[in-house]
Design an enzyme around this catalytic site. Structure first.
Site, PDB file in Angstrom:
ATOM      1  N   SER A 130       0.832  -1.207   0.000  1.00 17.11           N
ATOM      2  CA  SER A 130       0.000   0.000   0.000  1.00 17.11           C
ATOM      3  C   SER A 130       0.860   1.248   0.000  1.00 17.11           C
ATOM      4  CB  SER A 130      -0.901   0.000   1.245  1.00 17.11           C
ATOM      5  OG  SER A 130      -1.527   1.243   1.429  1.00 17.11           O
ATOM      6  N   TYR A 155      -2.240  -0.279  10.048  1.00 21.92           N
ATOM      7  CA  TYR A 155      -2.408  -0.827   8.704  1.00 21.92           C
ATOM      8  C   TYR A 155      -1.124  -0.659   7.895  1.00 21.92           C
ATOM      9  CZ  TYR A 155      -3.890  -1.136   3.829  1.00 21.92           C
ATOM     10  OH  TYR A 155      -3.980  -1.458   2.499  1.00 21.92           O
TER      11      TYR A 155
END
Length: 339
Positions: A130, A155
């Site tokens: 990501s 995350y």
């Protein structure tokens, strides 16, 4: 392409759209997903129904990547050549409130996939990272050669951990691995927790939309078809390692091991207000706006340097915002039966 491809998270946004593309290419797909309730499971089931009604060879199994025994069984029974790991617990803010979920799914689950790849002579593992790994870095555009040691959410930390663990497996067991840093993916069949989805839903309902950091934000929005085309090209080109890699002067984006990392973005940062305007224009409705402070774990701007990706696969994501939003709004109105 006469190879079996295993896709994890196949009922998710990217997994579903990628599967549709590969089925059109006559590729045999083994799809797994746990159909968790992080967002509306009806949407996930609708994606699966769509896949099952699409011509092609598609086998689906409701399996959680945290379940090592079932993951191993799928690998043993179906013997995929290529694995694309898109299964993950998503959500920056959700990770702050539920950190253990991200450790168990994004790290332990990913290790289960890596172990299965190690034990089954997989030709290429492609996995989702990501743009969140860039964290507190404010040097734009983001380059794969930037240091990414300052995550601002659990995350992001879990995705950085994926990259490090994948590199270790690549080095130890010669598993060709490619990590992909996705930049704000949007488009038809998208995730209901993403801003463009929430904005569209609220605007059509006449409700206020929440605009964080008082609108002073920008994102490199990347259309789903560009993501899928990139994935299609990448999965067919496994890394082999850099023979000339200098361990005394290491280049962050390269390795002696068969492991690579690429940004996948549109190379064009759009302000949040411009993005909202494109949705308003397509809907023909002005949004009621509620300006709020920045949320914990968020970053002000993102912008991808995709030169390494372009050189590797001879492709540059380039869908314009107005075109991508048009396709999303068209799908949204049809799927949710909005006039």
């Amino acid at each position: 392409m006469d190879k079996k491809v295993l896709i994890t998270g196949v009922a998710g946004f990217i997994g579903f759209n990628l599967c549709k593309k590969l089925m059109k290419e006559k590729i045999n797909i083994i799809g797994i997903d746990n159909l968790n309730s992080y967002y509306d499971t009806n949407l996930k089931k609708a994606r699966l129904d769509n896949l099952k009604n699409t011509e092609g060879n598609f086998n689906f199994f409701k399996v959680d990547i945290e379940d090592k025994e079932k993951v191993d069984e799928i690998f043993l029974n179906y013997k995929p050549s290529i694995v694309i790991n898109l299964a993950a617990q998503a959500g920056v803010r959700y990770s702050i409130k539920n950190p253990r979920t991200f450790i168990s799914t994004n790290i332990q689950g990913f290790v289960n996939i890596l172990e299965a790849c190690k034990n089954n002579q997989i030709e290429h593992l492609v996995y989702a990272s990501s743009s969140s790994v860039y964290g507190g870095n404010e040097q734009l555009p983001y380059s794969e050669n930037n240091i990414v040691d300052h995550p601002v959410s659990i995350y992001a930390a879990s995705k950085k951990a994926n990259e490090l663990i994948a590199h270790a497996y690549s080095h130890l067991y010669s598993i060709p691995c490619t990590g992909l840093r996705f930049f704000t993916v949007y488009g038809p069949w998208g995730r209901p927790d993403m801003s463009y989805f929430l904005f569209t839903k609220a605007i059509l309902a006449g409700e206020n939309i929440k605009i964080f950091n008082h609108g002073q934000m920008a994102r490199d929005f990347t259309y789903i078809d560009d993501i899928c085309e990139s994935l299609f090209r990448i999965m067919k080109k496994a890394p082999t390692g850099e023979k000339a890699f200098d361990k005394k002067n290491p280049l962050i984006s390269s390795s002696w091991a068969p492991h690579k990392i690429f940004n996948i973005g549109n190379s064009n940062s759009i302000t949040l207000m411009e993005f909202i305007e494109s949705i308003e224009k397509e809907l023909g409705v002005r949004a009621k706006k509620n300006f709020l402070p920045m949320q914990p774990g968020d970053v002000k701007s993102t912008l991808a340097d995709t030169s390494l990706l372009e050189n590797w696969i001879n492709y540059k994501p380039s869908t314009k915002i107005k075109d991508g939003i048009k396709e999303f709004v068209h799908w949204y109105k049809f799927f949710y039966k909005k006039a």
